[in-house]
Motif scaffolding. Structure first.
Motif, PDB file in Angstrom:
ATOM      1  N   GLU A  70       0.818  -1.218   0.000  1.00 56.43           N
ATOM      2  CA  GLU A  70       0.000   0.000   0.000  1.00 56.43           C
ATOM      3  C   GLU A  70       0.856   1.273   0.000  1.00 56.43           C
ATOM      4  O   GLU A  70       0.446   2.311  -0.527  1.00 56.43           O
ATOM      5  CB  GLU A  70      -0.966  -0.003   1.191  1.00 56.43           C
ATOM      6  CG  GLU A  70      -0.317  -0.167   2.544  1.00 56.43           C
ATOM      7  CD  GLU A  70      -0.225  -1.614   2.998  1.00 56.43           C
ATOM      8  OE1 GLU A  70      -0.148  -1.828   4.234  1.00 56.43           O
ATOM      9  OE2 GLU A  70      -0.216  -2.519   2.147  1.00 56.43           O
ATOM     10  N   TYR A  71       2.035   1.184   0.593  1.00 59.24           N
ATOM     11  CA  TYR A  71       2.973   2.314   0.555  1.00 59.24           C
ATOM     12  C   TYR A  71       3.404   2.563  -0.890  1.00 59.24           C
ATOM     13  O   TYR A  71       3.421   3.711  -1.367  1.00 59.24           O
ATOM     14  CB  TYR A  71       4.193   2.010   1.427  1.00 59.24           C
ATOM     15  CG  TYR A  71       5.303   3.049   1.345  1.00 59.24           C
ATOM     16  CD1 TYR A  71       5.459   4.006   2.345  1.00 59.24           C
ATOM     17  CD2 TYR A  71       6.201   3.065   0.279  1.00 59.24           C
ATOM     18  CE1 TYR A  71       6.470   4.965   2.272  1.00 59.24           C
ATOM     19  CE2 TYR A  71       7.204   4.007   0.189  1.00 59.24           C
ATOM     20  CZ  TYR A  71       7.339   4.958   1.194  1.00 59.24           C
ATOM     21  OH  TYR A  71       8.349   5.906   1.120  1.00 59.24           O
ATOM     22  N   LEU A  72       3.762   1.500  -1.604  1.00 64.32           N
ATOM     23  CA  LEU A  72       4.223   1.638  -2.986  1.00 64.32           C
ATOM     24  C   LEU A  72       3.127   2.192  -3.887  1.00 64.32           C
ATOM     25  O   LEU A  72       3.398   3.025  -4.759  1.00 64.32           O
ATOM     26  CB  LEU A  72       4.695   0.279  -3.503  1.00 64.32           C
ATOM     27  CG  LEU A  72       5.919  -0.304  -2.790  1.00 64.32           C
ATOM     28  CD1 LEU A  72       6.194  -1.712  -3.292  1.00 64.32           C
ATOM     29  CD2 LEU A  72       7.139   0.585  -2.977  1.00 64.32           C
ATOM     30  N   ASP A  73       1.898   1.745  -3.675  1.00 60.73           N
ATOM     31  CA  ASP A  73       0.787   2.261  -4.481  1.00 60.73           C
ATOM     32  C   ASP A  73       0.581   3.750  -4.231  1.00 60.73           C
ATOM     33  O   ASP A  73       0.365   4.525  -5.185  1.00 60.73           O
ATOM     34  CB  ASP A  73      -0.501   1.502  -4.147  1.00 60.73           C
ATOM     35  CG  ASP A  73      -0.527   0.102  -4.744  1.00 60.73           C
ATOM     36  OD1 ASP A  73       0.195  -0.135  -5.729  1.00 60.73           O
ATOM     37  OD2 ASP A  73      -1.271  -0.751  -4.213  1.00 60.73           O
ATOM     38  N   ALA A  74       0.654   4.154  -2.964  1.00 58.91           N
ATOM     39  CA  ALA A  74       0.472   5.572  -2.631  1.00 58.91           C
ATOM     40  C   ALA A  74       1.599   6.408  -3.216  1.00 58.91           C
ATOM     41  O   ALA A  74       1.371   7.499  -3.768  1.00 58.91           O
ATOM     42  CB  ALA A  74       0.403   5.744  -1.112  1.00 58.91           C
ATOM     43  N   ALA A  75       2.840   5.897  -3.119  1.00 55.61           N
ATOM     44  CA  ALA A  75       3.993   6.622  -3.654  1.00 55.61           C
ATOM     45  C   ALA A  75       3.870   6.782  -5.175  1.00 55.61           C
ATOM     46  O   ALA A  75       4.144   7.859  -5.727  1.00 55.61           O
ATOM     47  CB  ALA A  75       5.278   5.888  -3.296  1.00 55.61           C
ATOM     48  N   ASP A  76       3.462   5.726  -5.836  1.00 59.83           N
ATOM     49  CA  ASP A  76       3.322   5.767  -7.293  1.00 59.83           C
ATOM     50  C   ASP A  76       2.271   6.798  -7.703  1.00 59.83           C
ATOM     51  O   ASP A  76       2.480   7.576  -8.650  1.00 59.83           O
ATOM     52  CB  ASP A  76       2.923   4.381  -7.796  1.00 59.83           C
ATOM     53  CG  ASP A  76       3.070   4.242  -9.302  1.00 59.83           C
ATOM     54  OD1 ASP A  76       4.080   3.658  -9.729  1.00 59.83           O
ATOM     55  OD2 ASP A  76       2.173   4.719 -10.037  1.00 59.83           O
ATOM     56  N   ARG A  77       1.163   6.822  -6.959  1.00 62.10           N
ATOM     57  CA  ARG A  77       0.067   7.740  -7.286  1.00 62.10           C
ATOM     58  C   ARG A  77       0.488   9.200  -7.078  1.00 62.10           C
ATOM     59  O   ARG A  77       0.285  10.042  -7.966  1.00 62.10           O
ATOM     60  CB  ARG A  77      -1.147   7.417  -6.423  1.00 62.10           C
ATOM     61  CG  ARG A  77      -2.369   8.272  -6.730  1.00 62.10           C
ATOM     62  CD  ARG A  77      -3.538   7.920  -5.854  1.00 62.10           C
ATOM     63  NE  ARG A  77      -3.285   8.232  -4.436  1.00 62.10           N
ATOM     64  CZ  ARG A  77      -3.008   7.342  -3.502  1.00 62.10           C
ATOM     65  NH1 ARG A  77      -2.938   6.040  -3.812  1.00 62.10           N
ATOM     66  NH2 ARG A  77      -2.786   7.704  -2.250  1.00 62.10           N
ATOM     67  N   VAL A  78       1.074   9.491  -5.934  1.00 65.80           N
ATOM     68  CA  VAL A  78       1.436  10.875  -5.609  1.00 65.80           C
ATOM     69  C   VAL A  78       2.549  11.393  -6.523  1.00 65.80           C
ATOM     70  O   VAL A  78       2.544  12.560  -6.940  1.00 65.80           O
ATOM     71  CB  VAL A  78       1.864  10.981  -4.133  1.00 65.80           C
ATOM     72  CG1 VAL A  78       2.520  12.324  -3.834  1.00 65.80           C
ATOM     73  CG2 VAL A  78       0.654  10.778  -3.222  1.00 65.80           C
ATOM     74  N   LEU A  79       3.500  10.524  -6.859  1.00 62.81           N
ATOM     75  CA  LEU A  79       4.628  10.954  -7.684  1.00 62.81           C
ATOM     76  C   LEU A  79       4.343  10.855  -9.176  1.00 62.81           C
ATOM     77  O   LEU A  79       5.177  11.264  -9.989  1.00 62.81           O
ATOM     78  CB  LEU A  79       5.865  10.122  -7.344  1.00 62.81           C
ATOM     79  CG  LEU A  79       6.390  10.281  -5.913  1.00 62.81           C
ATOM     80  CD1 LEU A  79       7.553   9.335  -5.666  1.00 62.81           C
ATOM     81  CD2 LEU A  79       6.821  11.727  -5.651  1.00 62.81           C
TER      82      LEU A  79
END
Length: 284
Positions: A70-79
């Motif tokens: 879930e961290y990776l998904d959030a990072a991908d979305r925000v960046l």
């Protein structure tokens, strides 16, 4: 999702010192930092945007922390990484398991036949998630919550062996006590026994029980594991021989195979064993 210092450390797993997987985690961290800097965000701003703390962001970027999916998904979305960061979820899933578990899983993935005798606990390839968690909670010193989750996830991931094609031949011999010890309480144990009945009926599995009243077998020295591979090689280990280390020397393997063969012959047959487990389930 918590953004305080206490909560962020629950959002991933530490990289073990000397683990070869560290280079993969470091590569992810470097890529995240490049994307973050290109987006004009500080570590704190980025952490706030994805719902995690700055401390965790910095740990990931220096390769000291294995982030959750879930961290990776959030990072991908925000960046706006267009799936580049999210694509690392599979690699991070492998990295989150302890090195010794990954090494064991690699051996199990190669095996065409596995002979597994368990004396004190239900074998990990038979355990339900609830039973595995309850069993791991008995460890002392106690595991931290993150370590506990990591250990349970690693144990469950190994059970992907049942979905392999071709499926390996699996032979389990469980001491009777492992069916009766109420790890996690009655309901957890009942579900565990039901799971064993399910697995025991698979065509490539032979599950046998060694009744406690049968004392004339060579299993008193502890667990025995023998994994055989397609090229004719094998690896095995036992608790009381060869310093408990894995062995592949044919002479040493012969000792383990001899012991396991006698244990298997003295145990209840697979059909008798399933009936026995059903009886214990009815008494639980």
């Amino acid at each position: 999702m918590s953004t305080d210092g206490e909560g962020v450390d629950e959002s991933g797993w530490d990289v073990e010192p000397g683990d070869e997987i560290a280079s993969v985690v470091e590569a992810l961290g470097h890529q995240q930092k490049r994307w973050r800097v290109a987006a004009g965000l500080s570590a704190g701003e980025f952490g706030e945007a994805i719902g995690y703390g700055e401390d965790l962001v910095r740990k990931v970027e220096r390769g000291a922390r294995i982030p959750r999916p879930e961290y990776l998904d959030a990072a991908d979305r925000v960046l706006g990484a267009n799936g580049f960061i999210s694509a690392m979820k599979e690699e991070m899933a492998k990295a989150r398991y302890p090195k010794r578990v990954r090494e064991l899983a690699k051996l199990e993935e190669r095996a065409v036949e596995m002979c597994l005798y368990s004396t004190h606990n239900v074998h990990g390839l038979l355990q339900t998630p609830e039973f595995a968690e309850a069993l791991l909670r008995t460890r002392r010193p106690a595991l931290a919550q993150g370590e506990l989750e990591r250990a349970v996830a690693a144990r469950m991931a190994r059970q992907g062996i049942y979905d392999r094609d071709p499926v390996p031949e699996l032979s389990f011999v469980q001491e009777e006590v492992t069916l009766r010890r109420p790890i996690g309480g009655t309901m957890v144990l009942r579900r565990q026994l039901e799971r064993m009945l399910e697995i025991g009926q698979l065509p490539h599995v032979e599950l046998q029980v060694m009744p406690t009243n049968r004392g004339d077998h060579p299993g008193t020295g502890g667990r025995i594991h023998v994994l055989k591979f397609a090229d004719g090689s094998a690896v095995g280990r036992t608790d009381d021989e060869f310093a408990g280390r894995p062995v592949s020397d044919p002479r040493q393997l012969r000792v383990l195979e001899l012991r396991y063969g006698i244990i298997r012959a003295r145990a209840l047959t697979p059909r008798e064993s399933l009936d026995f487990i059903e009886q214990v389930l009815g008494e639980t």
